[in-house]
Design a protein around this motif. Sequence first.
Motif, PDB file in Angstrom:
ATOM      1  N   ASP A  90      -6.475  -2.166  -0.220  1.00  0.00           N
ATOM      2  CA  ASP A  90      -7.783  -2.075  -0.864  1.00  0.00           C
ATOM      3  C   ASP A  90      -8.174  -0.617  -1.095  1.00  0.00           C
ATOM      4  O   ASP A  90      -8.688  -0.259  -2.155  1.00  0.00           O
ATOM      5  CB  ASP A  90      -8.835  -2.776   0.001  1.00  0.00           C
ATOM      6  CG  ASP A  90     -10.223  -2.700  -0.609  1.00  0.00           C
ATOM      7  OD1 ASP A  90     -10.423  -3.257  -1.712  1.00  0.00           O
ATOM      8  OD2 ASP A  90     -11.119  -2.086  -0.002  1.00  0.00           O
ATOM      9  N   LEU A  91      -7.921   0.242  -0.095  1.00  0.00           N
ATOM     10  CA  LEU A  91      -8.232   1.664  -0.233  1.00  0.00           C
ATOM     11  C   LEU A  91      -7.401   2.283  -1.347  1.00  0.00           C
ATOM     12  O   LEU A  91      -7.913   3.053  -2.168  1.00  0.00           O
ATOM     13  CB  LEU A  91      -7.964   2.387   1.088  1.00  0.00           C
ATOM     14  CG  LEU A  91      -8.270   3.887   1.103  1.00  0.00           C
ATOM     15  CD1 LEU A  91      -9.758   4.131   0.850  1.00  0.00           C
ATOM     16  CD2 LEU A  91      -7.859   4.492   2.445  1.00  0.00           C
ATOM     17  N   TRP A 105      -0.648   3.261   2.348  1.00  0.00           N
ATOM     18  CA  TRP A 105      -0.287   1.897   1.963  1.00  0.00           C
ATOM     19  C   TRP A 105       1.218   1.679   2.060  1.00  0.00           C
ATOM     20  O   TRP A 105       1.680   0.645   2.549  1.00  0.00           O
ATOM     21  CB  TRP A 105      -0.782   1.617   0.546  1.00  0.00           C
ATOM     22  CG  TRP A 105      -0.090   0.486  -0.160  1.00  0.00           C
ATOM     23  CD1 TRP A 105       0.594   0.549  -1.323  1.00  0.00           C
ATOM     24  CD2 TRP A 105      -0.018  -0.887   0.252  1.00  0.00           C
ATOM     25  NE1 TRP A 105       1.100  -0.678  -1.669  1.00  0.00           N
ATOM     26  CE2 TRP A 105       0.732  -1.579  -0.712  1.00  0.00           C
ATOM     27  CE3 TRP A 105      -0.507  -1.582   1.362  1.00  0.00           C
ATOM     28  CZ2 TRP A 105       1.005  -2.941  -0.625  1.00  0.00           C
ATOM     29  CZ3 TRP A 105      -0.225  -2.953   1.457  1.00  0.00           C
ATOM     30  CH2 TRP A 105       0.515  -3.617   0.464  1.00  0.00           C
ATOM     31  N   GLU A 162      -4.260  -7.817   8.272  1.00  0.00           N
ATOM     32  CA  GLU A 162      -5.577  -7.197   8.057  1.00  0.00           C
ATOM     33  C   GLU A 162      -5.454  -5.710   7.773  1.00  0.00           C
ATOM     34  O   GLU A 162      -6.116  -5.177   6.883  1.00  0.00           O
ATOM     35  CB  GLU A 162      -6.448  -7.430   9.302  1.00  0.00           C
ATOM     36  CG  GLU A 162      -7.882  -6.934   9.128  1.00  0.00           C
ATOM     37  CD  GLU A 162      -8.762  -7.270  10.315  1.00  0.00           C
ATOM     38  OE1 GLU A 162      -9.838  -6.666  10.417  1.00  0.00           O
ATOM     39  OE2 GLU A 162      -8.370  -8.132  11.121  1.00  0.00           O
ATOM     40  N   ASP A 163      -4.584  -5.011   8.521  1.00  0.00           N
ATOM     41  CA  ASP A 163      -4.439  -3.572   8.295  1.00  0.00           C
ATOM     42  C   ASP A 163      -3.791  -3.283   6.951  1.00  0.00           C
ATOM     43  O   ASP A 163      -4.101  -2.284   6.290  1.00  0.00           O
ATOM     44  CB  ASP A 163      -3.636  -2.923   9.427  1.00  0.00           C
ATOM     45  CG  ASP A 163      -2.238  -3.504   9.567  1.00  0.00           C
ATOM     46  OD1 ASP A 163      -2.041  -4.677   9.188  1.00  0.00           O
ATOM     47  OD2 ASP A 163      -1.339  -2.780  10.043  1.00  0.00           O
ATOM     48  N   GLN A 164      -2.895  -4.178   6.517  1.00  0.00           N
ATOM     49  CA  GLN A 164      -2.281  -4.004   5.207  1.00  0.00           C
ATOM     50  C   GLN A 164      -3.303  -4.222   4.094  1.00  0.00           C
ATOM     51  O   GLN A 164      -3.316  -3.490   3.101  1.00  0.00           O
ATOM     52  CB  GLN A 164      -1.114  -4.974   5.042  1.00  0.00           C
ATOM     53  CG  GLN A 164       0.084  -4.658   5.919  1.00  0.00           C
ATOM     54  CD  GLN A 164       1.171  -5.707   5.776  1.00  0.00           C
ATOM     55  OE1 GLN A 164       0.903  -6.898   5.870  1.00  0.00           O
ATOM     56  NE2 GLN A 164       2.394  -5.270   5.554  1.00  0.00           N
ATOM     57  N   LEU A 165      -4.131  -5.237   4.264  1.00  0.00           N
ATOM     58  CA  LEU A 165      -5.168  -5.509   3.264  1.00  0.00           C
ATOM     59  C   LEU A 165      -6.108  -4.322   3.125  1.00  0.00           C
ATOM     60  O   LEU A 165      -6.502  -3.949   2.016  1.00  0.00           O
ATOM     61  CB  LEU A 165      -5.949  -6.767   3.640  1.00  0.00           C
ATOM     62  CG  LEU A 165      -5.219  -8.107   3.456  1.00  0.00           C
ATOM     63  CD1 LEU A 165      -6.013  -9.234   4.111  1.00  0.00           C
ATOM     64  CD2 LEU A 165      -5.020  -8.395   1.971  1.00  0.00           C
ATOM     65  N   ALA A 166      -6.476  -3.716   4.253  1.00  0.00           N
ATOM     66  CA  ALA A 166      -7.385  -2.567   4.228  1.00  0.00           C
ATOM     67  C   ALA A 166      -6.735  -1.388   3.514  1.00  0.00           C
ATOM     68  O   ALA A 166      -7.367  -0.713   2.690  1.00  0.00           O
ATOM     69  CB  ALA A 166      -7.789  -2.180   5.648  1.00  0.00           C
ATOM     70  N   ALA A 167      -5.449  -1.132   3.823  1.00  0.00           N
ATOM     71  CA  ALA A 167      -4.749  -0.015   3.193  1.00  0.00           C
ATOM     72  C   ALA A 167      -4.574  -0.249   1.702  1.00  0.00           C
ATOM     73  O   ALA A 167      -4.711   0.671   0.887  1.00  0.00           O
ATOM     74  CB  ALA A 167      -3.386   0.194   3.859  1.00  0.00           C
TER      75      ALA A 167
END
Length: 232
Positions: free
Chosen positions: A169-170, A55, A162-167
């Motif tokens: 969220d993880l 993240w 989108e990639d930031q949101l995924a990171a």
Amino acid sequence: PAIPMSTELQEAHDLYTAISDPEVQQALRGVGLAEAATPRLKRLVDAAREAQSEWTVVRDRSKTAEQREQETAGQSCRSRSLRACRWNLRADPSALDVVNGIEDGEGVDDLVQDLLELALLMERKEEAFASDASFDRKATIAEARALSEKLESSTSRERLREDQLAAKDLRDRAYTMLHALVAEIREAGRYAFADRPQKRQLFASEYRRRKARRRRAATTPPTPPVPGDDPA
């Protein structure tokens, strides 16, 4: 996260070390904590640390040069203010509790809040800084507030990809799972060692203790001077 991630990871690792002791493990199993909790805690610490690293990399990659400069300036202002506060407020335990609490923050949101709290503290404790000719209290208060406002504004404009949101969220899910297990183990430890204060201390959060002291210090009114006392 309700607690800075670096603090959560360190306290969780310290807890893992504490419960790896055979005597502690036996006591925890005696009150019903699953034996698998110990290795599971280690796995969750490792997973959360990896998720936090991912993240951080993804988040920082999108920052503009201006945002980076503002963060660097804010961190510098916070460090200078903390050093000056620790020195000039060294005889004021309640004020030092506030300073110690400020040192726990991480990330831009915490930096914004830290700058505001330091500015307010330095404003309220004017007399304590009077003899320090090396530190410009008024200029630093103005600088801290201005940087806080700029940082807050730039953060509000930022939009996660989108990639930031995924990171993110993880990272958040890893934190939630780790935090829940840490809370369960701490509760079991406090129960298992209810009559052994020294062992019971192993299951307390130093971060939360400091936050509690900070809240008490912030709400405690200053002691009025005794008539006739010489402030010097």
